[in-house]
Design a protein around this motif. Structure first.
Motif, PDB file in Angstrom:
ATOM      1  N   GLN A  45       9.000  -4.433   7.722  1.00 43.65           N
ATOM      2  CA  GLN A  45       7.938  -4.349   7.192  1.00 43.65           C
ATOM      3  C   GLN A  45       7.050  -2.972   7.753  1.00 43.65           C
ATOM      4  OE1 GLN A  45       6.015  -6.967   6.077  1.00 43.65           O
ATOM      5  NE2 GLN A  45       4.237  -4.999   6.146  1.00 43.65           N
ATOM      6  N   VAL A  77       3.825  -4.714  -1.028  1.00 45.45           N
ATOM      7  CA  VAL A  77       3.440  -3.922  -1.854  1.00 45.45           C
ATOM      8  C   VAL A  77       4.095  -4.276  -3.327  1.00 45.45           C
ATOM      9  CG1 VAL A  77       4.198  -2.164   0.054  1.00 45.45           C
ATOM     10  CG2 VAL A  77       5.865  -3.105  -1.236  1.00 45.45           C
ATOM     11  N   LYS A 101      -0.624  -7.061   3.909  1.00 50.86           N
ATOM     12  CA  LYS A 101       0.408  -6.402   3.940  1.00 50.86           C
ATOM     13  C   LYS A 101       2.209  -6.239   3.305  1.00 50.86           C
ATOM     14  CE  LYS A 101      -1.436  -5.223   8.314  1.00 50.86           C
ATOM     15  NZ  LYS A 101      -1.750  -4.237   8.019  1.00 50.86           N
ATOM     16  N   THR A 121       0.293  -0.971   1.137  1.00 47.65           N
ATOM     17  CA  THR A 121      -0.267  -2.432   2.136  1.00 47.65           C
ATOM     18  C   THR A 121      -1.210  -1.865   2.582  1.00 47.65           C
ATOM     19  OG1 THR A 121       0.491  -0.825   3.894  1.00 47.65           O
ATOM     20  CG2 THR A 121       2.531  -2.644   2.954  1.00 47.65           C
ATOM     21  N   GLU A 129       5.529  -0.381   5.213  1.00 45.36           N
ATOM     22  CA  GLU A 129       3.849   0.033   5.587  1.00 45.36           C
ATOM     23  C   GLU A 129       3.901   1.898   5.707  1.00 45.36           C
ATOM     24  OE1 GLU A 129       2.831  -1.897   9.035  1.00 45.36           O
ATOM     25  OE2 GLU A 129       2.819  -3.049   8.511  1.00 45.36           O
TER      26      GLU A 129
END
Length: 508
Positions: free
Chosen positions: A323, A439, A437, A487, A327
């Protein structure tokens, strides 16, 4: 009287459809290469480079320019002095040519046509029927133009019934930004002006068969009202800054084509249809002497372009991604993806929803949690290919499924981490991306064969009955994509055109 034989007509249509599946018109290549050389936005320039590289690869390998090999439209102009040696109608002869072309063993084309548009939408398996326009003209020959139009650009067709004194320019400039990037610019815009509603739409479509000649027109000087309107619209649409693939840039349209005809004094019908980066059409004439085949171009017609590697390009291992890593990505970043991804598009998403709503759930071997999905319907492979041309489809059609796909499993979702497709995302998808969050990555529409070379393994994991719309698992190596939405929900398809519109205005 000229006698046209059934076999000659069918053979010629089949040959022309195969031809346009892998050969761009030379005028399109020349115009796109000129735009590529002038482009100042690196992201847009890279997108055009991929289109040009893909086009040359397809010409060399005789494989489809785009995985969406289109709905076939044929304009048939029949001389009044022609007779037929055929037991089939013109529609039936066209359809037989389509059937043979799309089921060609050496270069099978994707069958995308479904019968019963209001349901059940069952694939006809051979891309028939075609849309055929027949006109009777003076002479003893049959003049035929064939085209294959992808759904992404066809879906952006627009029509309006203006008042007689309304501005066509104002309507076009207001409408083009609402079309997004699903039509894969840069391409052409065809306008039909006058007549009635249906006549305007047909004229707009037929205008796209004309050669790209806007630069020659500018050098000559516009004289007629139609010529002046073409030049004005070409300049002003490009000043919108939409750019290649909607990333922002100097070239949104390569040409504006217009056909017009008389209309009612109270009316001003205006139709606008875009042609995408997979511009596909060919013209031939039958004179009774046998089939007519379009002459193959020389590979010297294509520029030799290589994609330049950059230190800013990020290598991404999708099989071991965190993650925190996603981000760190920003809109406009270029990534090279390696690892396993799942695929799915309209029919697969609908079936997923139906299974979840019914309580049955997904097949045990399908798990989207922490994974990326690619919106694609590939062409069948031939020879030693892992998969045929496999470019992205328009992502906005999947927007309504965003919550279902992205939400955590604890919220009833499937926990998807990222999505890959073409064009912009709508507000529903942007909100869901930001909330979770996740993409959204953009692959270049118009680079289907190039993208397919990054796919090293392919297998169907679910919904095999959906054909090209089944869920596949691809293993990819260095698949080129651009971060389109990060995100935080920030979209390059919003910021890019805004930035370049201002830059173009300042430069002028």
């Amino acid at each position: 009287m000229t006698a046209i034989k059934k076999a000659d007509f069918i053979d010629s249509v089949e040959s022309a459809l195969q031809y346009i599946s892998y050969y761009h018109p030379k005028d399109f290549i020349d115009s796109l290469f000129q735009a590529y050389q002038l482009e100042q936005n690196p992201a847009a320039k890279d997108a055009m480079a991929q289109m040009l590289i893909n086009s040359r690869m397809c010409a060399e390998g005789k494989r489809p320019i785009c995985q969406d090999t289109g709905i076939v439209t044929v304009f048939v102009k029949i001389g009044m002095d022609v007779t037929w040696e055929s037991d089939l109608t013109v529609q039936e002869m066209v359809d037989e040519g389509v059937r043979r072309a799309y089921q060609n063993r050496d270069n099978p084309l994707r069958a995308s046509i479904v019968k019963n548009p209001i349901g059940p939408r069952v694939n006809t398996k051979d891309n028939t029927p075609a849309v055929v326009h027949v006109e009777m003209v003076v002479g003893d020959k049959v003049d035929i133009t064939v085209a294959a139009k992808g759904g992404g650009s066809e879906n952006k067709s627009k029509f309006v019934m203006l008042n007689p004194n309304d501005s066509i320019v104002d309507w076009v400039l207001k409408t083009v930004p609402t079309m997004g990037a699903g039509w894969c610019p840069p391409g052409m815009l065809g306008l039909g002006i006058g007549g009635t509603a249906e006549k305007a739409m047909v004229m707009a479509k037929e205008s796209l068969m004309d050669p790209i000649d806007i630069q020659a027109l500018k050098q000559k000087g516009a004289e007629t009202p139609v010529e002046k309107l073409r030049v004005e619209l070409h300049e002003k649409v490009n000043q919108l800054g939409i750019g290649a693939q909607g990333l922002g840039g100097l070239t949104t349209v390569l040409d504006i084509k217009i056909k017009d005809c008389p209309t009612h004094a109270a009316s001003l019908p205006v139709a606008m249809i875009p042609n995408c980066a997979a511009t596909r059409h060919a013209h031939f004439v039958l004179d009774g002497s046998g089939p007519s085949f379009v002459q193959a171009p020389s590979l010297d017609d294509w520029p030799v372009i290589t994609q330049e590697s950059s230190e800013q390009v990020k290598q991404v291992n999708l099989d071991n991604i965190s993650q925190a890593e996603i981000e760190s990505w920003k809109p406009g970043d270029t990534l090279l993806l390696s690892g396993k991804i799942l695929t799915g598009r309209d029919a697969a998403h609908k079936k997923i929803k139906d299974l979840l709503d019914s309580g049955e759930g997904l097949p045990s071997n399908v798990d989207f949690e922490g994974r990326f999905i690619y919106y694609v319907g590939p062409v069948d492979p031939v020879g030693d290919e892992v998969v045929g041309p496999a470019g992205p489809t328009t992502s906005t059609r999947m927007d309504k499924y965003s919550e279902m796909m992205l939400n955590n499993k604890s919220e009833g979702g499937l926990g998807l981490m990222g999505m890959i497709g073409k064009a912009e995302r709508g507000e529903i998808a942007l909100a869901s991306i930001k909330k979770n969050k996740a993409v959204y990555l953009m692959a270049v529409g118009g680079a289907a064969y190039l993208v397919s070379k990054a796919i090293k393994q392919s297998r169907v994991v679910a919904f095999e009955e959906l054909g090209m719309e089944a869920i596949y698992e691809f293993e990819v190596k260095d698949m080129p994509v651009t971060v389109a939405v990060d995100t935080l929900g920030d979209s390059v398809h919003k910021t890019g055109p805004e930035i370049w519109k201002v830059k173009i205005q300042q430069a002028n």
